[in-house]
Design an enzyme around this catalytic site. Structure first.
Site, PDB file in Angstrom:
ATOM      1  CB  VAL A   1      -0.917  -0.002   1.241  1.00 15.73           C
ATOM      2  CG1 VAL A   1      -1.765   1.256   1.275  1.00 15.73           C
ATOM      3  CG2 VAL A   1      -1.787  -1.256   1.240  1.00 15.73           C
TER       4      VAL A   1
ATOM      5  CG  ASP B   1       2.266  -8.557  23.341  1.00 21.45           C
ATOM      6  OD1 ASP B   1       2.566  -9.756  23.479  1.00 21.45           O
ATOM      7  OD2 ASP B   1       1.234  -8.169  22.753  1.00 21.45           O
TER       8      ASP B   1
ATOM      9  CG  HIS C   1       0.178 -19.194  24.574  1.00 17.46           C
ATOM     10  ND1 HIS C   1      -0.741 -18.657  23.705  1.00 17.46           N
ATOM     11  CD2 HIS C   1       1.132 -19.748  23.802  1.00 17.46           C
ATOM     12  CE1 HIS C   1      -0.351 -18.884  22.464  1.00 17.46           C
ATOM     13  NE2 HIS C   1       0.788 -19.538  22.491  1.00 17.46           N
TER      14      HIS C   1
ATOM     15  CG  HIS D   1     -11.048 -45.531  14.465  1.00 16.21           C
ATOM     16  ND1 HIS D   1     -10.643 -44.823  13.356  1.00 16.21           N
ATOM     17  CD2 HIS D   1     -12.161 -46.221  14.112  1.00 16.21           C
ATOM     18  CE1 HIS D   1     -11.470 -45.097  12.362  1.00 16.21           C
ATOM     19  NE2 HIS D   1     -12.393 -45.935  12.783  1.00 16.21           N
TER      20      HIS D   1
HETATM   21  P1  FAD Z   1      -1.292  -6.598  27.252  1.00 13.97           P
HETATM   22  O1  FAD Z   1      -2.299  -7.655  27.206  1.00 13.97           O
HETATM   23  O2  FAD Z   1      -1.253  -5.612  26.147  1.00 13.97           O
HETATM   24  O3  FAD Z   1      -1.543  -5.834  28.643  1.00 13.97           O
HETATM   25  C1  FAD Z   1      -0.864  -4.695  29.002  1.00 13.97           C
HETATM   26  C2  FAD Z   1      -1.740  -3.874  29.916  1.00 13.97           C
HETATM   27  O4  FAD Z   1      -0.936  -2.856  30.513  1.00 13.97           O
HETATM   28  C3  FAD Z   1      -2.874  -3.151  29.216  1.00 13.97           C
HETATM   29  O5  FAD Z   1      -4.109  -3.507  29.791  1.00 13.97           O
HETATM   30  C4  FAD Z   1      -2.577  -1.666  29.427  1.00 13.97           C
HETATM   31  O6  FAD Z   1      -3.739  -0.901  29.668  1.00 13.97           O
HETATM   32  C5  FAD Z   1      -1.712  -1.689  30.665  1.00 13.97           C
HETATM   33  N1  FAD Z   1      -0.771  -0.579  30.775  1.00 13.97           N
HETATM   34  C6  FAD Z   1       0.108  -0.132  29.844  1.00 13.97           C
HETATM   35  N2  FAD Z   1       0.856   0.869  30.334  1.00 13.97           N
HETATM   36  C7  FAD Z   1       0.438   1.081  31.611  1.00 13.97           C
HETATM   37  C8  FAD Z   1       0.820   1.962  32.645  1.00 13.97           C
HETATM   38  N3  FAD Z   1       1.818   2.847  32.480  1.00 13.97           N
HETATM   39  N4  FAD Z   1       0.162   1.888  33.821  1.00 13.97           N
HETATM   40  C9  FAD Z   1      -0.831   0.992  34.014  1.00 13.97           C
HETATM   41  N5  FAD Z   1      -1.233   0.111  33.072  1.00 13.97           N
HETATM   42  C10 FAD Z   1      -0.600   0.154  31.889  1.00 13.97           C
HETATM   43  N6  FAD Z   1      -2.615 -13.919  21.615  1.00 13.97           N
HETATM   44  C11 FAD Z   1      -2.849 -15.233  21.757  1.00 13.97           C
HETATM   45  O7  FAD Z   1      -2.037 -15.930  22.367  1.00 13.97           O
HETATM   46  N7  FAD Z   1      -3.976 -15.818  21.260  1.00 13.97           N
HETATM   47  C12 FAD Z   1      -4.898 -15.105  20.580  1.00 13.97           C
HETATM   48  O8  FAD Z   1      -5.903 -15.662  20.142  1.00 13.97           O
HETATM   49  C13 FAD Z   1      -4.681 -13.729  20.395  1.00 13.97           C
HETATM   50  N8  FAD Z   1      -5.583 -12.978  19.734  1.00 13.97           N
HETATM   51  C14 FAD Z   1      -5.359 -11.646  19.598  1.00 13.97           C
HETATM   52  C15 FAD Z   1      -6.286 -10.896  18.891  1.00 13.97           C
HETATM   53  C16 FAD Z   1      -6.113  -9.547  18.721  1.00 13.97           C
HETATM   54  C17 FAD Z   1      -7.148  -8.756  17.965  1.00 13.97           C
HETATM   55  C18 FAD Z   1      -4.970  -8.910  19.297  1.00 13.97           C
HETATM   56  C19 FAD Z   1      -4.768  -7.434  19.159  1.00 13.97           C
HETATM   57  C20 FAD Z   1      -4.039  -9.650  19.990  1.00 13.97           C
HETATM   58  C21 FAD Z   1      -4.217 -11.021  20.141  1.00 13.97           C
HETATM   59  N9  FAD Z   1      -3.290 -11.816  20.817  1.00 13.97           N
HETATM   60  C22 FAD Z   1      -3.507 -13.153  20.947  1.00 13.97           C
HETATM   61  C23 FAD Z   1      -2.070 -11.242  21.413  1.00 13.97           C
HETATM   62  C24 FAD Z   1      -2.277 -11.019  22.928  1.00 13.97           C
HETATM   63  O9  FAD Z   1      -3.377 -10.180  23.123  1.00 13.97           O
HETATM   64  C25 FAD Z   1      -1.018 -10.420  23.537  1.00 13.97           C
HETATM   65  O10 FAD Z   1       0.108 -11.198  23.206  1.00 13.97           O
HETATM   66  C26 FAD Z   1      -1.132 -10.337  25.047  1.00 13.97           C
HETATM   67  O11 FAD Z   1      -2.248  -9.580  25.429  1.00 13.97           O
HETATM   68  C27 FAD Z   1       0.142  -9.744  25.653  1.00 13.97           C
HETATM   69  O12 FAD Z   1       0.016  -9.667  27.030  1.00 13.97           O
HETATM   70  P2  FAD Z   1       0.790  -8.565  27.870  1.00 13.97           P
HETATM   71  O13 FAD Z   1       0.419  -8.818  29.293  1.00 13.97           O
HETATM   72  O14 FAD Z   1       2.204  -8.542  27.503  1.00 13.97           O
HETATM   73  O15 FAD Z   1       0.191  -7.153  27.401  1.00 13.97           O
HETATM   74  P1  NAI Z   2       1.630  -9.960  11.922  1.00 12.36           P
HETATM   75  O1  NAI Z   2       3.019  -9.597  12.188  1.00 12.36           O
HETATM   76  O2  NAI Z   2       1.134 -11.307  12.226  1.00 12.36           O
HETATM   77  O3  NAI Z   2       1.286  -9.714  10.386  1.00 12.36           O
HETATM   78  C1  NAI Z   2       1.445  -8.471   9.756  1.00 12.36           C
HETATM   79  C2  NAI Z   2       1.469  -8.694   8.263  1.00 12.36           C
HETATM   80  O4  NAI Z   2       1.390  -7.439   7.638  1.00 12.36           O
HETATM   81  C3  NAI Z   2       2.741  -9.372   7.775  1.00 12.36           C
HETATM   82  O5  NAI Z   2       2.399 -10.454   6.949  1.00 12.36           O
HETATM   83  C4  NAI Z   2       3.465  -8.268   7.023  1.00 12.36           C
HETATM   84  O6  NAI Z   2       4.220  -8.756   5.942  1.00 12.36           O
HETATM   85  C5  NAI Z   2       2.311  -7.413   6.548  1.00 12.36           C
HETATM   86  N1  NAI Z   2       2.643  -6.011   6.322  1.00 12.36           N
HETATM   87  C6  NAI Z   2       3.409  -5.193   7.081  1.00 12.36           C
HETATM   88  N2  NAI Z   2       3.450  -3.966   6.556  1.00 12.36           N
HETATM   89  C7  NAI Z   2       2.692  -3.996   5.424  1.00 12.36           C
HETATM   90  C8  NAI Z   2       2.329  -3.021   4.445  1.00 12.36           C
HETATM   91  N3  NAI Z   2       2.752  -1.764   4.525  1.00 12.36           N
HETATM   92  N4  NAI Z   2       1.521  -3.408   3.438  1.00 12.36           N
HETATM   93  C9  NAI Z   2       1.069  -4.681   3.353  1.00 12.36           C
HETATM   94  N5  NAI Z   2       1.383  -5.631   4.255  1.00 12.36           N
HETATM   95  C10 NAI Z   2       2.164  -5.291   5.287  1.00 12.36           C
HETATM   96  O7  NAI Z   2       0.787  -8.819  12.700  1.00 12.36           O
HETATM   97  P2  NAI Z   2      -0.752  -8.711  13.062  1.00 12.36           P
HETATM   98  O8  NAI Z   2      -1.574  -9.595  12.211  1.00 12.36           O
HETATM   99  O9  NAI Z   2      -1.038  -7.249  13.081  1.00 12.36           O
HETATM  100  O10 NAI Z   2      -0.793  -9.275  14.546  1.00 12.36           O
HETATM  101  C11 NAI Z   2      -0.014  -8.657  15.580  1.00 12.36           C
HETATM  102  C12 NAI Z   2       0.332  -9.628  16.660  1.00 12.36           C
HETATM  103  O11 NAI Z   2      -0.806 -10.040  17.372  1.00 12.36           O
HETATM  104  C13 NAI Z   2       1.001 -10.866  16.106  1.00 12.36           C
HETATM  105  O12 NAI Z   2       2.334 -10.856  16.542  1.00 12.36           O
HETATM  106  C14 NAI Z   2       0.269 -12.014  16.666  1.00 12.36           C
HETATM  107  O13 NAI Z   2       1.158 -12.867  17.342  1.00 12.36           O
HETATM  108  C15 NAI Z   2      -0.714 -11.416  17.669  1.00 12.36           C
HETATM  109  N6  NAI Z   2      -2.002 -12.060  17.443  1.00 12.36           N
HETATM  110  C16 NAI Z   2      -2.131 -13.383  17.718  1.00 12.36           C
HETATM  111  C17 NAI Z   2      -3.305 -14.041  17.451  1.00 12.36           C
HETATM  112  C18 NAI Z   2      -3.404 -15.473  17.728  1.00 12.36           C
HETATM  113  O14 NAI Z   2      -2.554 -16.003  18.437  1.00 12.36           O
HETATM  114  N7  NAI Z   2      -4.404 -16.164  17.226  1.00 12.36           N
HETATM  115  C19 NAI Z   2      -4.456 -13.346  16.897  1.00 12.36           C
HETATM  116  C20 NAI Z   2      -4.200 -11.971  16.611  1.00 12.36           C
HETATM  117  C21 NAI Z   2      -3.021 -11.371  16.902  1.00 12.36           C
END
Ligand code: FAD
Ligand code: NAI
Length: 472
Positions: free
Chosen positions: A243, A319, A328, A451
């Protein structure tokens, strides 16, 4: 500012990393507080990530299946309609009960839940600005665990309004089904949320820079199969396209895209554009500069093997630092970090962390991809088994996909397992255990699997690695 007695541990962030660290620390007898500014525990994962996305994935799948796939099963249903408000309400209910559940766990384990924004002001102090606007609180502490998570990476020039130009946060909360949706980025978020809106009726186009979908870490065979299956479900793909720019000033959104291969340009238009090009560490307002803690070029907080920053008592998990951005993974680190503080040791096996993409069918993997094994120079063997040859998959009319094993040639030790198919996300647990225990593919193939189950495909792919499968 007001004071509360000294803590052993103050955790900043109440996501899967932070809340698990806080509970484990309290269980280990440490006086623990967890600071969270969102107003709810559970972080990205429970509030706007894993949980709401899986609720919508599950219910949109049921809707889509009833609409398009139920007749062949001998079930006739008339007049199937979508009630999007109710689907969103069901999602909100799941989220609320789970985030509330963590609050109860905090009470049960004696973790102090401090609602506000935490800023590190010194090696042994976190100041909290309460979300209710009250007086600043000073928490004195022996240890700090940073678990502040990540946020969506924005696309330059396209302002996120979470209505027309959305991140995953907008994508779990749209109030109507867009006619056309473009997804920038064919990674896990793009494919999961693209699936949801495609099933609910949107015309979805995914623009991906690389020539394969699935994001980093997906085996090329699985990515190819996923693209074929999702394509058949109606999602359009523009891989190897970047893009160039976007314009959201009109009614919809216009994107200028360019082929990576021949530089041919094109304009795409949609009602809604989902930006899903990755996530970046979140450290805003955390006060890292007050204690001289550094981040790398991608914003990740730099740590050692024991999650320590340059200050021994300030640790970082989830993260906001290195490794896969998975809930996890953050949870494992939360437990290890608490154990390091209390016992001086902790452990996470980074070679055995599964990934799951919750599309239909699911994709799941653990260990190395074939591309990684090849690059390592190790000699290896591959065994595959298609679900088309599995009796349960056939019975369930769910025959898309396969199981793929990669084992070291000399020792037969399993190096990687990659699945796309029904229930892959549950099935991969067996693969994780295999890798954790250092199993050979023959160990798995000689283990009896019930099975008729889908897991027999897992066993037969293992068998195909060192011998011939029976049913293929
Ligand atoms: P976070 O969950 O981001 O938590 C950090 C928290 O810190 C937040 O609530 C924030 O408000 C708080 N915070 C930040 N700064 C401050 C501050 N200064 N003071 C107080 N609080 C603060 N992972 C999976 O394993 N399986 C999935 O199916 C999956 N699906 C996803 C779907 C989506 C749409 C997205 C966006 C992510 C998904 N992920 C999934 C990724 C997963 O959500 C993250 O890896 C996970 O939440 C990371 O955990 P964390 O504790 O590091 O941070
Ligand atoms: P991602 O890193 O999985 O994928 C991003 C994709 O965007 C890549 O394929 C990359 O090549 C492409 N991309 C980057 N810049 C681009 C551009 N300018 N134009 C077109 N394509 C471009 O990141 P995503 O999907 O945003 O997820 C973020 C994180 O959230 C991941 O690290 C994932 O681990 C976590 N997550 C995990 C889930 C799960 O465990 N089921 C579900 C959702 C998110």
């Amino acid at each position: 500012s007001s004071e509360s007695g000294e803590h052993d541990v103050v955790v900043i962030g109440g996501g899967p990393g932070g809340y698990v660290a806080a509970i484990k620390a309290a269980q280990l007898g440490l006086k623990t507080a967890c600071v969270e500014k969102r107003g709810a525990l559970g972080g990205t994962c429970l509030n706007v990530g894993c949980i709401p996305s899986k609720s919508l994935l599950n219910n949109s799948h049921i809707y889509h299946q009833i609409k398009h796939d139920i007749k062949q099963r001998g079930i006739e249903v008339d007049n199937v309609r979508l009630n999007l408000d109710q689907m969103m309400a069901a999602k909100d209910k799941s989220v609320k009960s789970l985030t509330g559940g963590i609050e109860i766990l905090f009470k049960q384990n004696g973790v102090d839940y401090v609602k506000g924004t935490g800023t590190i002001t010194g090696e042994n102090e976190v100041k909290v600005k309460p979300i209710d606007g009250g007086e600043e609180i000073s928490l004195k502490t022996k240890n700090i665990i940073i678990a502040t998570g990540s946020e969506a990476t924005p696309f330059p020039g396209l302002e996120i309004d979470e209505k027309k130009v959305i991140t995953s946060t907008g994508a779990i909360a749209l109030t109507e089904v867009p006619k056309k949706m473009i997804v920038i980025g064919g990674g896990i978020i793009g494919l999961e949320m693209g699936s949801v809106w495609s099933r609910l009726g949107a015309e979805v186009t995914v623009v991906e820079y690389l020539d394969a979908i699935g994001g980093p870490g997906m085996d090329a065979d699985i990515a190819k199969t996923a693209q074929r299956i999702l394509g058949r479900q109606g999602i359009k793909f523009k891989t190897a396209h970047k893009v160039l720019s976007g314009d959201a000033s009109g009614k919809g959104v216009k994107l200028e895209i360019e082929s990576v291969k021949n530089q041919k340009q094109d304009t795409l238009e949609a009602d809604v554009v989902l930006v899903a090009i990755g996530r970046r560490p979140y450290t805003e307002g955390l006060g890292l500069e007050n204690v001289g803690i550094e981040t790398d070029e991608r914003g990740r907080i730099i740590i050692d093997q024991e999650y320590r920053t340059k200050h021994e008592n300030i640790r970082v998990i989830g993260d906001v630092t290195f490794g896969a951005m998975l809930a996890h993974k953050a949870e494992e680190e939360g437990i290890a970090a608490a154990e390091f503080i209390k016992k001086g040791y902790g452990h996470v096996n980074y070679g055995a962390i599964p990934s799951v993409m919750y599309t239909h069918p699911e994709a799941a993997w653990v260990g190395q991809t074939e591309q990684e094994v090849k690059a390592s120079g190790k000699e290896y063997v591959v065994g595959t088994f298609p679900f088309l040859a599995n009796s349960r998959a056939k019975t369930n009319l769910e025959t898309d996909g396969m199981v793929k094993f990669i084992a070291e040639k000399e020792t037969d030790r399993v190096l990687g397992i990659h699945i796309i198919g029904p229930n892959a996300g549950e099935m991969i647990a067996e693969g994780v255990l295999a890798i954790e225990y250092g199993a050979s593919s023959e160990d798995i193939a000689r283990t009896s699997h019930a099975h008729p189950t889908l897991s027999e495909a897992f066993k037969e792919a293992a068998m195909a690695t060192y011998d011939k499968a029976i049913h293929a």
